[in-house]
Scaffold this motif. Structure first.
Motif, PDB file in Angstrom:
ATOM      1  N   ASP A  67      -5.173   6.130   3.874  1.00 12.58           N
ATOM      2  CA  ASP A  67      -4.726   4.923   4.559  1.00 12.58           C
ATOM      3  C   ASP A  67      -5.163   3.683   3.802  1.00 12.58           C
ATOM      4  OD1 ASP A  67      -3.518   3.840   7.166  1.00 12.58           O
ATOM      5  OD2 ASP A  67      -5.422   2.767   7.049  1.00 12.58           O
ATOM      6  N   ALA A  68      -6.403   3.668   3.328  1.00 14.37           N
ATOM      7  CA  ALA A  68      -6.901   2.529   2.547  1.00 14.37           C
ATOM      8  C   ALA A  68      -6.122   2.388   1.240  1.00 14.37           C
ATOM      9  CB  ALA A  68      -8.391   2.695   2.270  1.00 14.37           C
ATOM     10  N   LYS A  69      -5.778   3.523   0.648  1.00 12.83           N
ATOM     11  CA  LYS A  69      -5.007   3.509  -0.601  1.00 12.83           C
ATOM     12  C   LYS A  69      -3.634   2.877  -0.372  1.00 12.83           C
ATOM     13  CE  LYS A  69      -5.026   7.292  -2.982  1.00 12.83           C
ATOM     14  NZ  LYS A  69      -4.704   8.692  -3.414  1.00 12.83           N
ATOM     15  N   VAL A  70      -2.961   3.301   0.707  1.00 11.54           N
ATOM     16  CA  VAL A  70      -1.633   2.769   1.010  1.00 11.54           C
ATOM     17  C   VAL A  70      -1.704   1.291   1.372  1.00 11.54           C
ATOM     18  CG1 VAL A  70       0.337   2.914   2.574  1.00 11.54           C
ATOM     19  CG2 VAL A  70      -0.722   4.999   1.727  1.00 11.54           C
ATOM     20  N   LEU A  71      -2.707   0.918   2.154  1.00  9.27           N
ATOM     21  CA  LEU A  71      -2.858  -0.484   2.534  1.00  9.27           C
ATOM     22  C   LEU A  71      -3.059  -1.357   1.302  1.00  9.27           C
ATOM     23  CD1 LEU A  71      -3.091  -2.629   4.722  1.00  9.27           C
ATOM     24  CD2 LEU A  71      -5.527  -2.060   4.950  1.00  9.27           C
ATOM     25  N   TYR A  72      -3.851  -0.866   0.361  1.00 11.06           N
ATOM     26  CA  TYR A  72      -4.072  -1.601  -0.884  1.00 11.06           C
ATOM     27  C   TYR A  72      -2.758  -1.744  -1.671  1.00 11.06           C
ATOM     28  CZ  TYR A  72      -5.647  -2.694  -5.602  1.00 11.06           C
ATOM     29  OH  TYR A  72      -5.813  -3.272  -6.835  1.00 11.06           O
ATOM     30  N   ILE A  73      -1.992  -0.657  -1.739  1.00 13.16           N
ATOM     31  CA  ILE A  73      -0.715  -0.701  -2.462  1.00 13.16           C
ATOM     32  C   ILE A  73       0.221  -1.722  -1.817  1.00 13.16           C
ATOM     33  CG2 ILE A  73       1.380   0.614  -2.991  1.00 13.16           C
ATOM     34  CD1 ILE A  73      -0.448   3.099  -3.235  1.00 13.16           C
ATOM     35  N   LEU A  74       0.291  -1.733  -0.493  1.00 12.09           N
ATOM     36  CA  LEU A  74       1.143  -2.696   0.204  1.00 12.09           C
ATOM     37  C   LEU A  74       0.682  -4.127  -0.056  1.00 12.09           C
ATOM     38  CD1 LEU A  74       1.719  -0.911   3.645  1.00 12.09           C
ATOM     39  CD2 LEU A  74       3.426  -1.343   1.861  1.00 12.09           C
ATOM     40  N   MET A  87      -2.600  -9.747   5.852  1.00 12.29           N
ATOM     41  CA  MET A  87      -4.012  -9.749   5.468  1.00 12.29           C
ATOM     42  C   MET A  87      -4.937  -9.330   6.612  1.00 12.29           C
ATOM     43  SD  MET A  87      -4.649 -13.875   5.179  1.00 12.29           S
ATOM     44  CE  MET A  87      -6.400 -13.726   4.892  1.00 12.29           C
ATOM     45  N   GLY A  88      -4.465  -9.473   7.852  1.00 11.92           N
ATOM     46  CA  GLY A  88      -5.282  -9.065   8.992  1.00 11.92           C
ATOM     47  C   GLY A  88      -5.069  -7.623   9.410  1.00 11.92           C
ATOM     48  N   ALA A  89      -4.112  -6.940   8.804  1.00  8.93           N
ATOM     49  CA  ALA A  89      -3.829  -5.545   9.165  1.00  8.93           C
ATOM     50  C   ALA A  89      -4.974  -4.643   8.709  1.00  8.93           C
ATOM     51  CB  ALA A  89      -2.521  -5.094   8.527  1.00  8.93           C
ATOM     52  N   THR A  90      -5.394  -3.756   9.583  1.00 11.89           N
ATOM     53  CA  THR A  90      -6.504  -2.860   9.257  1.00 11.89           C
ATOM     54  C   THR A  90      -6.041  -1.462   8.881  1.00 11.89           C
ATOM     55  OG1 THR A  90      -6.747  -2.319  11.612  1.00 11.89           O
ATOM     56  CG2 THR A  90      -8.112  -4.111  10.736  1.00 11.89           C
ATOM     57  N   THR A  91      -4.760  -1.173   9.110  1.00 14.47           N
ATOM     58  CA  THR A  91      -4.206   0.126   8.714  1.00 14.47           C
ATOM     59  C   THR A  91      -2.889  -0.102   7.974  1.00 14.47           C
ATOM     60  OG1 THR A  91      -2.865   0.485  10.714  1.00 14.47           O
ATOM     61  CG2 THR A  91      -5.175   1.184  10.782  1.00 14.47           C
ATOM     62  N   ALA A  92      -2.504   0.897   7.210  1.00 12.13           N
ATOM     63  CA  ALA A  92      -1.242   0.812   6.469  1.00 12.13           C
ATOM     64  C   ALA A  92      -0.056   0.725   7.412  1.00 12.13           C
ATOM     65  CB  ALA A  92      -1.098   2.038   5.556  1.00 12.13           C
ATOM     66  N   LYS A  93      -0.105   1.478   8.502  1.00 11.79           N
ATOM     67  CA  LYS A  93       0.990   1.461   9.478  1.00 11.79           C
ATOM     68  C   LYS A  93       1.162   0.070  10.078  1.00 11.79           C
ATOM     69  CE  LYS A  93       2.471   3.683  13.805  1.00 11.79           C
ATOM     70  NZ  LYS A  93       3.846   3.970  13.389  1.00 11.79           N
ATOM     71  N   ASP A  94       0.056  -0.598  10.397  1.00 13.65           N
ATOM     72  CA  ASP A  94       0.126  -1.960  10.941  1.00 13.65           C
ATOM     73  C   ASP A  94       0.774  -2.917   9.939  1.00 13.65           C
ATOM     74  OD1 ASP A  94      -1.041  -1.225  13.299  1.00 13.65           O
ATOM     75  OD2 ASP A  94      -3.056  -1.879  12.745  1.00 13.65           O
ATOM     76  N   ALA A  95       0.368  -2.824   8.678  1.00 12.41           N
ATOM     77  CA  ALA A  95       0.914  -3.707   7.644  1.00 12.41           C
ATOM     78  C   ALA A  95       2.402  -3.452   7.456  1.00 12.41           C
ATOM     79  CB  ALA A  95       0.168  -3.501   6.329  1.00 12.41           C
ATOM     80  N   TRP A  96       2.769  -2.177   7.400  1.00  8.27           N
ATOM     81  CA  TRP A  96       4.175  -1.809   7.207  1.00  8.27           C
ATOM     82  C   TRP A  96       5.037  -2.305   8.359  1.00  8.27           C
ATOM     83  CZ3 TRP A  96       6.974   0.157   3.275  1.00  8.27           C
ATOM     84  CH2 TRP A  96       8.233   0.696   3.570  1.00  8.27           C
ATOM     85  N   ASN A  97       4.575  -2.075   9.583  1.00 13.08           N
ATOM     86  CA  ASN A  97       5.343  -2.487  10.758  1.00 13.08           C
ATOM     87  C   ASN A  97       5.446  -4.003  10.874  1.00 13.08           C
ATOM     88  OD1 ASN A  97       5.838   0.135  11.501  1.00 13.08           O
ATOM     89  ND2 ASN A  97       4.171   0.248  12.986  1.00 13.08           N
ATOM     90  N   THR A  98       4.399  -4.711  10.453  1.00  9.64           N
ATOM     91  CA  THR A  98       4.424  -6.171  10.483  1.00  9.64           C
ATOM     92  C   THR A  98       5.530  -6.699   9.582  1.00  9.64           C
ATOM     93  OG1 THR A  98       2.059  -6.364  10.971  1.00  9.64           O
ATOM     94  CG2 THR A  98       3.127  -8.277   9.966  1.00  9.64           C
ATOM     95  N   LEU A  99       5.618  -6.176   8.384  1.00 10.64           N
ATOM     96  CA  LEU A  99       6.664  -6.595   7.446  1.00 10.64           C
ATOM     97  C   LEU A  99       8.045  -6.200   7.963  1.00 10.64           C
ATOM     98  CD1 LEU A  99       4.941  -5.601   4.088  1.00 10.64           C
ATOM     99  CD2 LEU A  99       5.317  -7.921   4.933  1.00 10.64           C
ATOM    100  N   LYS A 100       8.136  -5.014   8.525  1.00 14.61           N
ATOM    101  CA  LYS A 100       9.424  -4.530   9.032  1.00 14.61           C
ATOM    102  C   LYS A 100       9.931  -5.403  10.168  1.00 14.61           C
ATOM    103  CE  LYS A 100      11.654  -0.399  10.916  1.00 14.61           C
ATOM    104  NZ  LYS A 100      11.459   1.034  11.293  1.00 14.61           N
ATOM    105  N   GLU A 101       9.050  -5.730  11.102  1.00 15.85           N
ATOM    106  CA  GLU A 101       9.457  -6.524  12.259  1.00 15.85           C
ATOM    107  C   GLU A 101       9.873  -7.933  11.853  1.00 15.85           C
ATOM    108  OE1 GLU A 101       6.225  -6.383  14.979  1.00 15.85           O
ATOM    109  OE2 GLU A 101       6.437  -4.225  15.366  1.00 15.85           O
ATOM    110  N   GLU A 102       9.183  -8.507  10.879  1.00 15.58           N
ATOM    111  CA  GLU A 102       9.504  -9.880  10.492  1.00 15.58           C
ATOM    112  C   GLU A 102      10.736  -9.969   9.615  1.00 15.58           C
ATOM    113  OE1 GLU A 102       7.570 -13.846   8.396  1.00 15.58           O
ATOM    114  OE2 GLU A 102       6.287 -12.220   9.067  1.00 15.58           O
TER     115      GLU A 102
END
Length: 214
Positions: A67-74, A87-102
């Motif tokens: 998860d940390a690896k994917v978050l770093y890649i994103l 930058m506030g996302a703590t998991t890769a899924k959160d970061a991915w979904n944030t970008l997707k929703e916006e």
């Protein structure tokens, strides 16, 4: 060695445009690294009241590392102006979904975009000035965008659309294809090969006619 190999893999950078294309490329990248499940589904942690086994602890550690690896890649795959969104996302899924929703929009927005693309595909027709290759490029662009919104567009449907929307000069080859080919098994590559070969014959005839006129 594996780490150095991964570092050489190009990761597309998202600058705020063409999110659908970027997300498809990133999904393929994560699938190739066996990391897509972490992005798409996330991972669960044992309940505080339970005592995880050694196997569960090892699995959790592995999931956290991935998860940390994917978050770093994103984080590296977006430009600095986009980074504050995740930058506030703590998991890769959160970061991915944030970008997707916006950038792709919520389900309602996605439905509206898909309806527009369906209408565009229904109404698109070949221009008199176009070659078969140029026209297919326009059709393919719409189809790719629809597939990015998870619309199931089969090659058969694409072929049928092309055949009924070509200009009149293609009528002879369209008739020949429909009578001699099984549309359900015909590939887009085969169709385009037939259309382009037909175009070349037409062009040769036109050139011969011009030469004869002189």
């Amino acid at each position: 060695m594996a780490n150095s190999t991964h570092s050489l893999v190009y990761v597309p950078i998202f600058a705020g445009e063409n999110y659908d294309f970027w997300s498809i490329k990133m999904r393929t990248y994560f699938l190739s690294q066996d990391l897509w499940d972490i992005v798409n589904n996330g991972f669960s942690t044992p309940k505080a009241t339970s005592t995880p086994s050694i196997t569960q602890q090892e699995k959790l550690k592995k999931n956290m590392q991935n998860d940390a690896k994917v978050l770093y890649i994103l984080q590296q795959a977006v430009v600095d102006t986009i980074f504050p969104r995740i930058m506030g996302a703590t998991t890769a899924k959160d970061a991915w979904n944030t970008l997707k929703e916006e950038f792709q929009g919520n389900a309602k927005v996605g439905t509206v975009k898909l309806q527009t693309l369906r209408r565009d595909l229904k109404n698109i027709k070949m221009k008199d000035s176009e070659t078969a290759k140029d026209y297919y490029s326009r059709v393919k662009e719409i189809v790719n965008q629809m597939r990015a919104y998870c619309e199931d567009i089969t090659d058969k449907k694409v072929i049928e659309k092309i055949l009924i929307s070509l200009t009149d000069k293609y009528d002879p080859i369209v008739t020949a294809i429909e009578e001699s080919k099984d549309i359900s098994t015909l590939s887009v590559t085969e169709l385009m090969g037939s259309l382009e070969a037909y175009e070349q014959r037409l062009n040769r005839r036109e050139e011969s006619s011009i030469e004869s006129a002189f």
